[in-house]
Design an enzyme around this catalytic site. Sequence first.
Site, mmCIF file in Angstrom:
data_model
loop_
_atom_site.group_PDB
_atom_site.id
_atom_site.type_symbol
_atom_site.label_atom_id
_atom_site.label_comp_id
_atom_site.label_asym_id
_atom_site.label_seq_id
_atom_site.Cartn_x
_atom_site.Cartn_y
_atom_site.Cartn_z
ATOM 1 N N GLU A 112 0.850 -1.108 0.023
ATOM 2 C CA GLU A 112 -0.007 -0.141 -0.106
ATOM 3 C C GLU A 112 0.770 1.180 0.091
ATOM 4 O O GLU A 112 2.195 1.086 0.243
ATOM 5 C CB GLU A 112 -0.878 0.017 1.151
ATOM 6 C CG GLU A 112 -1.951 -1.258 1.082
ATOM 7 C CD GLU A 112 -2.877 -1.045 2.265
ATOM 8 O OE1 GLU A 112 -2.694 -0.375 3.440
ATOM 9 O OE2 GLU A 112 -3.956 -1.330 2.142
ATOM 10 N N HIS A 228 -9.279 10.479 3.809
ATOM 11 C CA HIS A 228 -9.048 9.809 2.740
ATOM 12 C C HIS A 228 -9.524 10.421 1.397
ATOM 13 O O HIS A 228 -10.647 10.970 1.572
ATOM 14 C CB HIS A 228 -9.710 8.547 2.995
ATOM 15 C CG HIS A 228 -9.522 7.315 2.062
ATOM 16 N ND1 HIS A 228 -10.092 7.349 0.676
ATOM 17 C CD2 HIS A 228 -8.952 6.301 2.294
ATOM 18 C CE1 HIS A 228 -9.580 6.242 0.079
ATOM 19 N NE2 HIS A 228 -8.733 5.627 0.794
ATOM 20 N N ARG A 274 -1.913 10.146 -0.813
ATOM 21 C CA ARG A 274 -3.179 10.300 -0.348
ATOM 22 C C ARG A 274 -3.319 11.589 0.063
ATOM 23 O O ARG A 274 -4.553 12.216 -0.308
ATOM 24 C CB ARG A 274 -3.338 9.382 0.893
ATOM 25 C CG ARG A 274 -4.521 9.063 1.151
ATOM 26 C CD ARG A 274 -4.457 8.067 2.416
ATOM 27 N NE ARG A 274 -4.684 6.884 2.339
ATOM 28 C CZ ARG A 274 -5.107 5.859 3.049
ATOM 29 N NH1 ARG A 274 -5.242 6.153 4.379
ATOM 30 N NH2 ARG A 274 -5.303 4.305 2.622
ATOM 31 N N HIS A 335 -10.790 10.101 8.236
ATOM 32 C CA HIS A 335 -10.599 8.553 8.022
ATOM 33 C C HIS A 335 -10.079 8.149 9.380
ATOM 34 O O HIS A 335 -10.351 7.243 9.917
ATOM 35 C CB HIS A 335 -9.776 8.591 6.843
ATOM 36 C CG HIS A 335 -9.555 6.886 6.658
ATOM 37 N ND1 HIS A 335 -10.661 6.057 6.470
ATOM 38 C CD2 HIS A 335 -8.581 6.101 6.403
ATOM 39 C CE1 HIS A 335 -10.243 4.675 6.213
ATOM 40 N NE2 HIS A 335 -8.787 4.944 6.127
ATOM 41 N N ARG A 370 -0.149 8.830 9.636
ATOM 42 C CA ARG A 370 -0.157 7.144 9.949
ATOM 43 C C ARG A 370 0.084 6.414 8.567
ATOM 44 O O ARG A 370 -0.426 6.654 7.581
ATOM 45 C CB ARG A 370 -1.684 6.797 10.192
ATOM 46 C CG ARG A 370 -1.796 5.204 10.183
ATOM 47 C CD ARG A 370 -3.312 4.757 10.447
ATOM 48 N NE ARG A 370 -4.167 5.079 9.511
ATOM 49 C CZ ARG A 370 -4.867 4.264 8.755
ATOM 50 N NH1 ARG A 370 -5.076 3.165 9.352
ATOM 51 N NH2 ARG A 370 -5.498 4.611 7.877
HETATM 52 C C1 LIG Z 1 -13.573 2.284 6.105
HETATM 53 C C2 LIG Z 1 -12.220 2.094 7.031
HETATM 54 C C3 LIG Z 1 -11.298 1.256 6.475
HETATM 55 C C4 LIG Z 1 -9.944 0.901 7.326
HETATM 56 N N1 LIG Z 1 -9.072 0.069 6.835
HETATM 57 C C5 LIG Z 1 -7.928 -0.236 7.588
HETATM 58 C C6 LIG Z 1 -7.166 -1.062 7.250
HETATM 59 O O1 LIG Z 1 -7.072 -1.403 5.957
HETATM 60 N N2 LIG Z 1 -5.860 -1.234 8.164
HETATM 61 C C7 LIG Z 1 -5.748 -0.815 9.045
HETATM 62 O O2 LIG Z 1 -4.816 -1.049 9.866
HETATM 63 N N3 LIG Z 1 -6.830 0.044 9.576
HETATM 64 C C8 LIG Z 1 -8.036 0.572 8.779
HETATM 65 N N4 LIG Z 1 -8.794 1.317 9.324
HETATM 66 C C9 LIG Z 1 -8.571 1.711 10.702
HETATM 67 C C10 LIG Z 1 -8.813 0.782 11.601
HETATM 68 O O3 LIG Z 1 -9.901 0.267 11.141
HETATM 69 C C11 LIG Z 1 -9.179 1.374 13.013
HETATM 70 O O4 LIG Z 1 -8.111 2.282 13.521
HETATM 71 C C12 LIG Z 1 -9.397 0.375 14.001
HETATM 72 O O5 LIG Z 1 -10.251 -0.820 13.844
HETATM 73 C C13 LIG Z 1 -9.693 0.738 15.501
HETATM 74 O O6 LIG Z 1 -9.978 -0.323 16.379
HETATM 75 P P1 LIG Z 1 -10.575 0.097 17.587
HETATM 76 O O7 LIG Z 1 -10.748 -1.260 18.543
HETATM 77 O O8 LIG Z 1 -9.587 0.961 18.493
HETATM 78 O O9 LIG Z 1 -12.008 0.777 17.621
HETATM 79 P P2 LIG Z 1 -13.156 0.372 16.896
HETATM 80 O O10 LIG Z 1 -13.234 -0.885 16.040
HETATM 81 O O11 LIG Z 1 -13.839 1.808 16.381
HETATM 82 O O12 LIG Z 1 -14.324 0.019 18.199
HETATM 83 C C14 LIG Z 1 -14.596 1.031 18.944
HETATM 84 C C15 LIG Z 1 -15.787 0.415 19.987
HETATM 85 O O13 LIG Z 1 -16.091 1.264 20.835
HETATM 86 C C16 LIG Z 1 -17.492 1.347 20.897
HETATM 87 N N5 LIG Z 1 -17.755 2.467 21.695
HETATM 88 C C17 LIG Z 1 -17.514 3.726 21.163
HETATM 89 N N6 LIG Z 1 -17.883 4.832 22.259
HETATM 90 C C18 LIG Z 1 -18.263 3.908 23.154
HETATM 91 C C19 LIG Z 1 -19.201 4.430 24.315
HETATM 92 N N7 LIG Z 1 -19.372 5.620 24.774
HETATM 93 N N8 LIG Z 1 -19.726 3.295 25.195
HETATM 94 C C20 LIG Z 1 -19.545 2.107 24.822
HETATM 95 N N9 LIG Z 1 -18.979 1.680 23.518
HETATM 96 C C21 LIG Z 1 -18.491 2.810 22.836
HETATM 97 C C22 LIG Z 1 -18.041 1.147 19.673
HETATM 98 O O14 LIG Z 1 -19.367 0.789 19.513
HETATM 99 C C23 LIG Z 1 -17.013 0.018 18.962
HETATM 100 O O15 LIG Z 1 -17.605 -1.218 19.456
HETATM 101 C C24 LIG Z 1 -9.767 1.616 8.457
HETATM 102 C C25 LIG Z 1 -10.884 2.479 9.058
HETATM 103 C C26 LIG Z 1 -12.068 2.665 8.332
HETATM 104 C C27 LIG Z 1 -13.209 3.345 9.054
#
Ligand SMILES: Cc1cc2nc3c(=O)[nH]c(=O)nc-3n(C[C@H](O)[C@H](O)[C@H](O)COP(=O)(O)OP(=O)(O)OC[C@H]3O[C@@H](n4cnc5c(N)ncnc54)[C@H](O)[C@@H]3O)c2cc1C
Length: 519
Positions: A112, A228, A274, A335, A370
């Site tokens: 990438e 993005h 990007r 993003h 990032r």
């Molecule tokens: C479209 C898209 C494509 C991406 N592609 C990539 C990729 O290819 N590779 C990569 O490394 N990264 C990618 N990313 C970034 C990556 O997906 C995220 O950084 C990562 O998944 C974050 O994980 P997390 O567990 O920190 O948060 P999340 O997966 O966002 O989980 C957060 C959780 O917290 C919960 N939550 C939030 N607030 C509260 C609250 N007040 N009370 C209770 N629960 C709450 C939510 O409901 C959710 O369950 C992408 C992001 C997006 C949006």
Amino acid sequence: MKTDILVIGSGIAGLYLAIKASEFANVVIITKKEKAESNTNYAQGGIASVLSPTDSFEKHVKDTMMAGDGLCDKKIVEKIVKNGPRHIQELINLGVNFSKVKNGEKLDLTREGGHTEHRVVHVKDFTGKEIENNLLNAVNNRPNIKVYENHVAINLKVKNNACLGCYVYDRMKNEVYNLSAKITILATGGAGKVYLYTSNPDIASGDGIAMAYRAGATIKNMEFFQFHPTCLYHPYAKSFLISEAVRGEGGVLKTISGKEFMDNYHEMASLAPRDIVARAIDNELKKSGDEHVCLDITFKDADFVKKRFPNIYKKCMEFGIDMTKDPIPVVPAAHYCCGGVKTDINGTTDIENLFVIGESGSTGLHGANRLASNSLLEALVVSNNCSEVCQSIIKSNPTIQEFEPWEEGNAVDSNENVVVTNNWDEIRRLMWNYVGIVRSNKRLARAKKRITNLQEEINEYYWDFKITPDLIELRNIATLAEVIIDSAIMRKESRGIHFNLDFPDKLKEIKDTLIKKRV
Ligand SMILES: Cc1cc2nc3c(=O)[nH]c(=O)nc-3n(C[C@H](O)[C@H](O)[C@H](O)COP(=O)(O)OP(=O)(O)OC[C@H]3O[C@@H](n4cnc5c(N)ncnc54)[C@H](O)[C@@H]3O)c2cc1C
């Protein structure tokens, strides 16, 4: 409710930590909607890790530092990169079926933007969904993990700089209760909803960062919000990403009137990096006043397009756009939140017994920008480390401390929800217009003035009326908007993804932007 370890959030960070911590403690996960709803679930590209014989940790470290534009913490980068292969293997052990080549003998490693090697493991173009599903399965098989859907964390309870748990809103019962824990972990993900256009799902309202800020934790580098360049533009398509691979296959960016413009910005035209593409589109939209630009791949063979981009084709067709015949309307979109709550590599914050992991935290891996696919990697490594620290805390047998119940005073049901909707819209629009891809001192000052007024209004509303999930999120996006604006004002240079027309150069002194509320 009481528990040893409270995990707020059910994305990759929260679930991976819970699985590890269930070896030595009782874990409660609360999540504000259905358990799979998270940024993780929408990740397309994959996870970056050194897995090919031609690659090396040094190269991955170098690429990460290059993207981070001087602000990465090299020691953190090294530790996270070196631990990657181990956690990819653990995901495989948990059932994640990464795409393979050579009759299934080898992992299919893609490359990438910004990576000098093929090092991104993926599951076709739905890596996040596959990870989320497998982690949820593993969680379901562990009886000492309890998951509560539709439970929204409102505020942390911190006493003498130690976290005792949090107040939670139960959406089904419509009531607030106390959740006391020996250790509280914020795994609440990103904050794309602060901006009008975002690739993030609705859950991404930065709740964890806002809660930690209100509780007195240090927040770092929030001016670095990655955009993005191409998100589908349609009134009903909330947050669908049009992968960079469409440009990789020859897709050309054009104005609505059909004029190509990327030649004016970069020698690689539509294939430029990007942030350059995002900035160019932003400039074209500001010049023309148009709502979107177009991504044209209609000149390619229709069968090839359908086979190469089955998901994108299907999604566009849902909105009546046949990408084999019509240019796709696109806008850049918020993003990824490179900043967050300041932590070390274990998720440790400056509040005792409060940890932050995943996109809500800021370890120093990403610096000012990032590197693609490094975020899932960071979430895995930091969650794993955090569980090890939790184990030593739990071993010391801390007690659970109860705290006073939530006070709503004389709050009444609101009969004016339109105020919440209007404030939401106003914040997201002002952030998009004034604190977006290209910033200036004037735009930032304007944004600061407006958010200060809005904050006053929201605070009044927040205390006069009974809370609702919308109101909780509104307060959080307002807090984050203010923190992003303040951070952007503090940075008197352009670096990484923070671009200010009035300070186009980099300063010699490289430092993080730290913001802390006095509590
Ligand atoms: C479209 C898209 C494509 C991406 N592609 C990539 C990729 O290819 N590779 C990569 O490394 N990264 C990618 N990313 C970034 C990556 O997906 C995220 O950084 C990562 O998944 C974050 O994980 P997390 O567990 O920190 O948060 P999340 O997966 O966002 O989980 C957060 C959780 O917290 C919960 N939550 C939030 N607030 C509260 C609250 N007040 N009370 C209770 N629960 C709450 C939510 O409901 C959710 O369950 C992408 C992001 C997006 C949006």
